[in-house]
Design an enzyme around this catalytic site. Sequence first.
Site, PDB file in Angstrom:
ATOM      1  CE  LYS A  14      -2.127  -1.081   3.903  1.00  0.00           C
ATOM      2  NZ  LYS A  14      -1.584  -2.399   4.206  1.00  0.00           N
ATOM      3  NE  ARG A  91      -3.995  -1.252  10.165  1.00  0.00           N
ATOM      4  CZ  ARG A  91      -2.889  -0.759   9.617  1.00  0.00           C
ATOM      5  NH1 ARG A  91      -2.888   0.421   9.064  1.00  0.00           N
ATOM      6  NH2 ARG A  91      -1.804  -1.473   9.656  1.00  0.00           N
ATOM      7  NE  ARG A 130       7.507  -4.145   5.769  1.00  0.00           N
ATOM      8  CZ  ARG A 130       6.322  -3.560   5.786  1.00  0.00           C
ATOM      9  NH1 ARG A 130       5.666  -3.332   4.671  1.00  0.00           N
ATOM     10  NH2 ARG A 130       5.784  -3.231   6.933  1.00  0.00           N
ATOM     11  NE  ARG A 164       6.451  -1.127  10.074  1.00  0.00           N
ATOM     12  CZ  ARG A 164       5.274  -1.018   9.466  1.00  0.00           C
ATOM     13  NH1 ARG A 164       5.189  -0.466   8.275  1.00  0.00           N
ATOM     14  NH2 ARG A 164       4.170  -1.464  10.041  1.00  0.00           N
ATOM     15  NE  ARG A 175       1.912  -5.207  11.094  1.00  0.00           N
ATOM     16  CZ  ARG A 175       2.991  -4.941  10.352  1.00  0.00           C
ATOM     17  NH1 ARG A 175       4.168  -5.468  10.661  1.00  0.00           N
ATOM     18  NH2 ARG A 175       2.906  -4.158   9.324  1.00  0.00           N
TER      19      ARG A 175
HETATM   20  P1  AMP Z   1       1.136   0.241   9.063  1.00  0.00           P
HETATM   21  O1  AMP Z   1       2.379   1.047   8.829  1.00  0.00           O
HETATM   22  O2  AMP Z   1      -0.037   0.724   8.244  1.00  0.00           O
HETATM   23  O3  AMP Z   1       1.375  -1.240   8.930  1.00  0.00           O
HETATM   24  O4  AMP Z   1       0.708   0.495  10.581  1.00  0.00           O
HETATM   25  C1  AMP Z   1       1.582   0.174  11.645  1.00  0.00           C
HETATM   26  C2  AMP Z   1       0.815   0.151  12.946  1.00  0.00           C
HETATM   27  O5  AMP Z   1       0.267   1.457  13.221  1.00  0.00           O
HETATM   28  C3  AMP Z   1      -0.394  -0.775  12.995  1.00  0.00           C
HETATM   29  O6  AMP Z   1      -0.045  -2.127  13.240  1.00  0.00           O
HETATM   30  C4  AMP Z   1      -1.169  -0.154  14.156  1.00  0.00           C
HETATM   31  O7  AMP Z   1      -0.558  -0.441  15.396  1.00  0.00           O
HETATM   32  C5  AMP Z   1      -0.995   1.341  13.894  1.00  0.00           C
HETATM   33  N1  AMP Z   1      -2.034   1.865  13.002  1.00  0.00           N
HETATM   34  C6  AMP Z   1      -1.868   2.371  11.733  1.00  0.00           C
HETATM   35  N2  AMP Z   1      -3.047   2.768  11.230  1.00  0.00           N
HETATM   36  C7  AMP Z   1      -3.984   2.490  12.164  1.00  0.00           C
HETATM   37  C8  AMP Z   1      -5.390   2.642  12.228  1.00  0.00           C
HETATM   38  N3  AMP Z   1      -6.091   3.142  11.191  1.00  0.00           N
HETATM   39  N4  AMP Z   1      -6.027   2.267  13.359  1.00  0.00           N
HETATM   40  C9  AMP Z   1      -5.351   1.769  14.403  1.00  0.00           C
HETATM   41  N5  AMP Z   1      -4.022   1.572  14.416  1.00  0.00           N
HETATM   42  C10 AMP Z   1      -3.331   1.928  13.299  1.00  0.00           C
END
Ligand code: AMP
Length: 220
Positions: A14, A91, A130, A164, A175
């Site tokens: 994404k 989400r 990654r 990360r 996740r």
């Molecule tokens: P991502 O970089 O999109 O994989 O997001 C990393 C982490 O940020 C996720 O695993 C959540 O802990 C938090 N996070 C990101 N977006 C959201 C969201 N819309 N709602 C809740 N937590 C989020």
Amino acid sequence: MSVVVLLGPPGVGKGTQAALVAERFGGEHVSTGALLRGESSSGSQLGLKVKDLMARGDLVSDTDLFLCLESHLDRLDSSESVLLLLDGVPRNVSQVGRLDEVLRDRGMKVDKVISLTAPVEELVERFRKRWSCGKCGAVYSFESEPGVDASCSRCGASGKFERRADDGEEAVRHRFGIFREETAPVADMYAAKGLLQSVDALRGTEEVFASVSEALKKIL
Ligand code: AMP
């Protein structure tokens, strides 16, 4: 400004696609994960609150998420942008309605939702390789740890590659579980509204980008 939501499981690309669309069509890429990681590394009160939760792969509360997202949207200088690309939100089902309100308050609405799809087993394998640039967040796939002189082809930073905190196997599996239970129903909601288009993400970056661009034709 048209609003595009990018949906899809962790690691599906994404962020990569949102960055490409933003760069080539003139858009603002807003990654809620990146915003929250920024809070976390700044040591702000919000960042301290969400740090451990994020490292485990849990979602942060809707309240904290929208606090962070709304303040970012209010700081955006989007005068030159045709698109707002949302990567990582909504989400869960409750964030769909809340996001509609947040956008409506700013004279916008969700115009298109692109769901990037790929089999989970392939994505788990991607996570093993990654790495991301600690300076600009660009994502790379490396078989082994990059050397100290390896540099980022996007921002030029050298020796800054990192894993990360939530990319370890346990957090990744967690996740995916959250994606299945909480995020997958979001796609069904947008499909019912006639906004959803699916794109096969198990191809090269440029091929996926061509399909994403095609899906965006009507709103560009
Ligand atoms: P991502 O970089 O999109 O994989 O997001 C990393 C982490 O940020 C996720 O695993 C959540 O802990 C938090 N996070 C990101 N977006 C959201 C969201 N819309 N709602 C809740 N937590 C989020």
